[in-house]
Design an enzyme around this catalytic site. Structure first.
Site: not given
Ligand code: URA
Length: 242
Positions: A106
């Protein structure tokens, strides 16, 4: 490998455009097997011949594997019209390889991201059938307790009723803000955040620290990257279950 045009070999490796390379070659800066070459159209097998630019030996490769400590605020994609991407952080010499991130983190997640042009390895590592473990370090608002460890081991029912595979939660510190390590064996959208949400807790900070057997190099600052060593690439490849 077949013999390929010299300017194509060097162009693919990011040494310049055809036009630029023509000039460099004309100036006598390139040697093949010890001999200065003056024509960019000559055909060479880059695995068999020694190519030098300005006395420096060109180590030919077609695939690149980069480990990045992804910072917050950049997108794990090759293109985005609003934000910088992880590819924008790379030096120009890597761009001719057409690299892409192996999977996604993310925008607000930090940590280990592999950037490569190896589609086959990327596909294998990300394949849901392979269950490659991914380990995250996180700060969680709320007290993370032993009962959460048990629930994560069992599998967590997410907001769309999907039940995750069992995962391994380790509590480093439990309190108003808890510090944890979590290893998951799949990669659903926002998975870690949604797993904690299902337990009425919020992820405040998230960093990936390992993918398969490969760990993030602690010496890489946020936004820094380097190529994988041969041993690290072997570790990554050997993470794929047969
Ligand atoms: N899980 C999440 O919620 N975000 C990420 O970036 C990776 C795994």
């Amino acid at each position: 490998m077949k013999r390929v045009r010299l300017d194509k070999i060097l162009g693919n490796m990011g040494y310049g455009s055809r036009k630029e390379l023509k000039k460099i070659i004309k100036h006598g800066l390139i040697k093949v097997d010890g001999e200065v070459v003056k024509k960019s159209s000559i055909h060479v097998n880059p695995y068999e011949s020694i190519i030098e630019i300005n006395g420096e030996i060109v180590e030919y490769r077609e695939k690149i594997y980069i480990m990045m400590n992804k910072p917050k605020g950049v997108i794990s994609a090759t293109y985005d019209n609003r934000h910088n991407t992880v590819i924008d952080l790379l030096e120009e010499k890597y761009l001719s390889f057409n690299p892409f991130p192996m999977g996604r983190l993310d925008i607000d997640t930090e940590g280990l991201l592999i950037i490569t042009n190896d589609g086959k390895l990327s596909h294998d590592i990300l394949s849901p059938k392979k269950h490659i473990p991914k380990t995250y370090y996180a700060h969680i608002r709320g007290e993370v307790k032993e009962e959460d460890v048990e629930a994560f081991k069992e599998g967590i029912i997410l907001d769309n009723d999907y039940k995750t595979l069992g995962s391994h939660l380790e509590i480093e510190e439990s309190g108003e803000v808890s510090k944890i390590n979590l290893t998951i064996f799949e990669g659903k959208f926002h998975q870690v955040k949604r797993m904690f949400e299902a337990r009425n807790k919020k992820v405040l900070y998230l960093k990936r620290i390992a993918m398969g057997r490969l760990r993030l190099d602690d010496n890489l600052e946020l936004g820094e990257y380097r190529e994988l060593s041969d041993q690290e690439l072997d570790l990554l490849k050997s993470s794929i279950a047969k």
